[in-house]
Structures are given as C-alpha cells and as structure tokens.
Design a protein around this motif. Sequence first.
Motif, PDB file in Angstrom:
ATOM      1  N   GLN A   1       0.195  -3.190  -4.176  1.00 21.79           N
ATOM      2  CA  GLN A   1       0.287  -2.406  -2.933  1.00 21.79           C
ATOM      3  C   GLN A   1      -0.570  -1.131  -3.015  1.00 21.79           C
ATOM      4  O   GLN A   1      -1.255  -0.772  -2.052  1.00 21.79           O
ATOM      5  CB  GLN A   1       1.757  -2.050  -2.654  1.00 21.79           C
ATOM      6  CG  GLN A   1       1.987  -1.401  -1.312  1.00 21.79           C
ATOM      7  CD  GLN A   1       1.703  -2.346  -0.146  1.00 21.79           C
ATOM      8  OE1 GLN A   1       1.691  -3.556  -0.297  1.00 21.79           O
ATOM      9  NE2 GLN A   1       1.459  -1.791   1.014  1.00 21.79           N
ATOM     10  N   SER A   2      -0.555  -0.449  -4.149  1.00 19.89           N
ATOM     11  CA  SER A   2      -1.361   0.773  -4.301  1.00 19.89           C
ATOM     12  C   SER A   2      -2.847   0.457  -4.244  1.00 19.89           C
ATOM     13  O   SER A   2      -3.614   1.166  -3.592  1.00 19.89           O
ATOM     14  CB  SER A   2      -1.035   1.456  -5.635  1.00 19.89           C
ATOM     15  OG  SER A   2       0.284   1.889  -5.656  1.00 19.89           O
ATOM     16  N   LYS A   3      -3.250  -0.619  -4.931  1.00 21.04           N
ATOM     17  CA  LYS A   3      -4.667  -1.009  -4.892  1.00 21.04           C
ATOM     18  C   LYS A   3      -5.097  -1.385  -3.483  1.00 21.04           C
ATOM     19  O   LYS A   3      -6.202  -1.033  -3.053  1.00 21.04           O
ATOM     20  CB  LYS A   3      -4.917  -2.178  -5.846  1.00 21.04           C
ATOM     21  CG  LYS A   3      -4.880  -1.795  -7.296  1.00 21.04           C
ATOM     22  CD  LYS A   3      -5.179  -2.990  -8.171  1.00 21.04           C
ATOM     23  CE  LYS A   3      -5.142  -2.641  -9.632  1.00 21.04           C
ATOM     24  NZ  LYS A   3      -5.438  -3.794 -10.474  1.00 21.04           N
ATOM     25  N   LYS A   4      -4.225  -2.069  -2.764  1.00 21.37           N
ATOM     26  CA  LYS A   4      -4.536  -2.473  -1.385  1.00 21.37           C
ATOM     27  C   LYS A   4      -4.710  -1.242  -0.488  1.00 21.37           C
ATOM     28  O   LYS A   4      -5.650  -1.173   0.311  1.00 21.37           O
ATOM     29  CB  LYS A   4      -3.415  -3.375  -0.864  1.00 21.37           C
ATOM     30  CG  LYS A   4      -3.673  -3.960   0.490  1.00 21.37           C
ATOM     31  CD  LYS A   4      -2.532  -4.896   0.877  1.00 21.37           C
ATOM     32  CE  LYS A   4      -2.705  -5.395   2.287  1.00 21.37           C
ATOM     33  NZ  LYS A   4      -1.590  -6.259   2.690  1.00 21.37           N
ATOM     34  N   ARG A   5      -3.832  -0.260  -0.637  1.00 22.30           N
ATOM     35  CA  ARG A   5      -3.944   0.972   0.166  1.00 22.30           C
ATOM     36  C   ARG A   5      -5.211   1.746  -0.185  1.00 22.30           C
ATOM     37  O   ARG A   5      -5.867   2.301   0.690  1.00 22.30           O
ATOM     38  CB  ARG A   5      -2.714   1.863  -0.038  1.00 22.30           C
ATOM     39  CG  ARG A   5      -1.490   1.321   0.684  1.00 22.30           C
ATOM     40  CD  ARG A   5      -0.351   2.286   0.676  1.00 22.30           C
ATOM     41  NE  ARG A   5      -0.681   3.452   1.481  1.00 22.30           N
ATOM     42  CZ  ARG A   5      -0.083   4.633   1.331  1.00 22.30           C
ATOM     43  NH1 ARG A   5       0.840   4.801   0.417  1.00 22.30           N
ATOM     44  NH2 ARG A   5      -0.431   5.647   2.088  1.00 22.30           N
ATOM     45  N   ARG A   6      -5.548   1.771  -1.487  1.00 21.19           N
ATOM     46  CA  ARG A   6      -6.773   2.463  -1.892  1.00 21.19           C
ATOM     47  C   ARG A   6      -7.995   1.758  -1.330  1.00 21.19           C
ATOM     48  O   ARG A   6      -8.918   2.408  -0.838  1.00 21.19           O
ATOM     49  CB  ARG A   6      -6.877   2.538  -3.419  1.00 21.19           C
ATOM     50  CG  ARG A   6      -6.016   3.591  -4.034  1.00 21.19           C
ATOM     51  CD  ARG A   6      -6.451   3.951  -5.430  1.00 21.19           C
ATOM     52  NE  ARG A   6      -6.589   2.848  -6.343  1.00 21.19           N
ATOM     53  CZ  ARG A   6      -5.642   2.437  -7.190  1.00 21.19           C
ATOM     54  NH1 ARG A   6      -4.471   3.042  -7.212  1.00 21.19           N
ATOM     55  NH2 ARG A   6      -5.877   1.441  -8.013  1.00 21.19           N
ATOM     56  N   LYS A   7      -8.035   0.443  -1.373  1.00 19.59           N
ATOM     57  CA  LYS A   7      -9.178  -0.295  -0.839  1.00 19.59           C
ATOM     58  C   LYS A   7      -9.322  -0.065   0.665  1.00 19.59           C
ATOM     59  O   LYS A   7     -10.433   0.065   1.174  1.00 19.59           O
ATOM     60  CB  LYS A   7      -9.052  -1.785  -1.150  1.00 19.59           C
ATOM     61  CG  LYS A   7      -9.291  -2.102  -2.606  1.00 19.59           C
ATOM     62  CD  LYS A   7      -9.115  -3.579  -2.880  1.00 19.59           C
ATOM     63  CE  LYS A   7      -9.291  -3.878  -4.352  1.00 19.59           C
ATOM     64  NZ  LYS A   7      -9.042  -5.289  -4.665  1.00 19.59           N
TER      65      LYS A   7
END
Length: 175
Positions: free
Chosen positions: A83-89
């Motif tokens: 979820q964090s990686k998705k938000r950063r992307k």
Amino acid sequence: MDERSQNFIARGMAITLGIVYLYLIVSCIWKYISTKDITNSKLEINLIVMIPVLIGWFARKDESLMIPKMVTGELIPTGFDHQSKKRRKRYYFLDSLGLAVVFLILTIIVTFLIEKEWQHLLLFPQWGEQINIIVTLSMEFLISIIVFYAISYVWDEWNVKRYNRKLDALENYHE
C-alpha cells in the motif's frame, strides 16, 4: 524561546524568502522581456539558483526534510508494504504529470508568445503544420511524463531508503 515562537519566526522567514524569491523571478522575466537580453538578469538568476541550493545545503542534516511531501503537505508513506509503495508511485506520477504540464505551458508560451514562430522538428511533413505542432507537443508531453517519473521515482525512493536507514540506525543506537 518556546516551540511556538520558533515556528512563528520560521514561518515569517519563509514568507519573506518566498516574497524575495517571487520578486527575483518577476524582475528577471521583466528585464528579459524589456531588453531581450538575458545577461541583464545575471544577479537575479544567480540568486534564484543559489537560494534553493543554500537551503538544501543547510537542511541536509535533517533527514525528514528530504522526504517528499504530497500536495496536501503530508509526508509520503515511507514503509515498504504494498500500500505504501502504491501511494508513493501515485505521488510520483502526479508529481511528474504536474511538472510536465508546467513545461508544456512554458514551451507554448516561449514558442508562440516570445519567439512567435514554430521552429521545432516537423515529424510528419505530409500533415499540416497545426497537426504537426499538436503531435510534437503531445509527444514531448508524454516523454516528459516518463522522464520526470523515472527521475522522481529513483530520487525519492533513494531518499525514502536513506530515511529508513537513518531511523533504523537511531533505533539500534538507543538499544
């Protein structure tokens, strides 16, 4: 001096610096438009470049300042879960999209308002000039998004990893 007073002073200094920076940009643009010579704006250009460099130089020790912030002002998530990686992307994409829009607008302004003629490569000579302009600007826009996304992804992920390493080092230091 308590924390509230420090925040008040820091906010006042930031507003003052923002006004000075805006004045320098407007002054530089005005001098260029009125004289058609960029060398008249050497001092302003030097200050425009030096202000962020000096702020970065002095702020480099505070790792939390290196973490990018979203438009809302909150820090991007620094975790490595899905979820964090998705938000950063998503943040990287929106950031690159915004930067590409700014560059597209600046290209249009420079090309049609300052130079007043199209001097770019005609990709498809069999098409009309207006279609070529639209296709060229569209391709520049898409390439800009891709390049800005790649730069933002690499740079900000590096900052996130560095921030997490620093936090791990601090946690291990206290144990």
